[in-house]
Scaffold this motif. Structure first.
Motif, short mmCIF file in Angstrom:
data_model
loop_
_atom_site.label_atom_id
_atom_site.label_comp_id
_atom_site.label_asym_id
_atom_site.label_seq_id
_atom_site.Cartn_x
_atom_site.Cartn_y
_atom_site.Cartn_z
N SER A 4 0.46 -1.32 0.36
CA SER A 4 -0.12 0.27 -0.41
C SER A 4 0.76 1.02 0.64
O SER A 4 0.45 2.42 -0.45
CB SER A 4 -0.77 0.46 1.25
N LEU A 5 1.97 0.97 1.07
CA LEU A 5 2.62 2.24 1.08
C LEU A 5 3.62 2.44 -0.35
O LEU A 5 3.42 3.78 -0.83
CB LEU A 5 4.38 1.98 1.92
N ARG A 6 4.10 1.42 -0.94
CA ARG A 6 5.06 1.23 -2.41
C ARG A 6 3.38 2.54 -3.37
O ARG A 6 4.04 3.05 -4.53
CB ARG A 6 4.87 0.48 -2.68
N GLY A 7 1.93 2.26 -3.14
CA GLY A 7 0.95 2.37 -4.34
C GLY A 7 0.81 4.06 -3.29
O GLY A 7 0.22 4.57 -4.54
N GLY A 18 3.47 12.77 -4.31
CA GLY A 18 3.55 14.34 -4.02
C GLY A 18 3.79 13.96 -2.37
O GLY A 18 3.36 14.99 -1.83
N GLU A 19 2.85 13.34 -2.00
CA GLU A 19 2.68 12.43 -0.51
C GLU A 19 3.92 13.36 0.70
O GLU A 19 4.57 12.28 0.05
CB GLU A 19 1.95 11.23 -0.44
N ARG A 33 -1.39 7.17 5.67
CA ARG A 33 -2.68 6.91 4.66
C ARG A 33 -2.36 5.00 4.44
O ARG A 33 -3.12 4.38 4.28
CB ARG A 33 -2.79 7.51 3.17
N ALA A 34 -0.91 4.95 4.47
CA ALA A 34 -1.15 3.40 3.85
C ALA A 34 -1.53 2.60 5.19
O ALA A 34 -2.08 1.63 4.91
CB ALA A 34 0.46 3.18 3.29
N VAL A 35 -1.46 2.75 6.38
CA VAL A 35 -2.30 1.93 7.60
C VAL A 35 -3.55 2.14 7.57
O VAL A 35 -4.39 1.16 7.98
CB VAL A 35 -0.99 2.35 8.52
N ARG A 89 14.14 2.05 3.84
CA ARG A 89 14.64 2.52 2.73
C ARG A 89 14.02 3.00 1.14
O ARG A 89 14.22 3.72 0.48
CB ARG A 89 15.83 1.47 1.69
N LEU A 90 11.67 2.51 1.59
CA LEU A 90 11.35 2.69 0.72
C LEU A 90 11.25 4.57 0.31
O LEU A 90 10.92 5.42 -0.81
CB LEU A 90 10.38 2.14 0.41
N LEU A 91 11.23 5.22 2.09
CA LEU A 91 10.46 6.16 1.93
C LEU A 91 11.65 7.18 1.22
O LEU A 91 11.70 8.08 0.54
CB LEU A 91 10.51 6.79 2.97
#
Length: 222
Positions: A84-87, A91-92, A100-102, A152-154
């Motif tokens: 969900s976070l990857r999606g 711009g967030e 939002r992801a959680v 690392r994703l962030l």
């Protein structure tokens, strides 16, 4: 660009793979039912295997032991959150993307676990993890690996070097702490519903800014 009718169909798993998946899912569900009804420590691998009418040897083909099967669905949920976070839109802001992801993860929890166990059983197991020291320690140890992946994703989203810029790991540390407080408070409360943990998650995340930057003293404080 793919259009309707041009995308390649995902091949259906063969009969052997489907049987293996059914056996694994049956062992997982049986384990969680036994853990949550008679306790983690009191449940044996033999009992889990017997509940599915397979041998202990078969159990160990799918799981290394009780700890792995106990945490398997929680890992599925965490993987669902990472997807969900990857999606999230690029711009967030980082903490907003995490929030939002959680919350989206809770809203779509059925997609993560319902094909294997009922959501209600997952929530019961979540409470058991929180109240069982050996499971909680294992869960936190494994969560540290997920938190590094998220950091690392962030960093990649923001165009940062995670090893030289501390902000991604700091943001994830704060977020992870909020998740742990939320889980602990929910598991010791009176409302164990999905709606309750989702609402508590939102409330606690909304308090991060005021808690870190606000003045905690009341007007009557010295």
């Amino acid at each position: 660009m793919e259009t309707a009718g041009t995308a390649e169909a995902v091949p259906r798993p063969g009969l052997r793979e489907r049987k293996k998946r059914r056996t694994r899912d049956a062992l997982l569900r049986a384990a969680l039912e036994l853990f949550t009804t008679q306790g983690y420590e009191r449940t044996t691998v033999d009992e889990i295997a017997e509940a599915v009418d397979v041998s202990q040897r078969t159990f160990f083909r799918y799981f290394a032991g009780k700890e792995e099967v106990a945490l398997a669905v929680q890992e599925m949920v965490e993987e669902h959150f990472v997807r969900s976070l990857r999606g999230r839109p690029p711009g967030e802001a980082p903490l907003e993307a995490l929030r939002r992801a959680v919350l989206d993860g809770w809203d779509t929890i059925n997609e993560a676990v319902a094909s294997v166990v009922p959501v209600e059983l997952y929530l019961r197991m979540f409470r058991l993890i929180e109240s069982t020291p050996v499971l909680l320690a294992a869960h936190l140890r494994r969560s540290s690996e997920t938190e590094e992946e998220i950091a690392r994703l962030l960093a990649a989203r923001e165009g940062l070097d995670v090893d030289t810029d501390p902000r991604p790991r700091l943001a994830v540390a704060v977020f992870g702490a909020v998740m742990r407080v939320t889980g602990r408070q929910w598991s010791t409360g009176e409302d164990f519903s999905l709606e309750a943990i989702r609402a508590l998650t939102a409330t606690y995340l909304d308090q991060v800014g005021p808690a870190l930057t606000g003045n905690w003293r009341t007007s009557g404080g010295s």
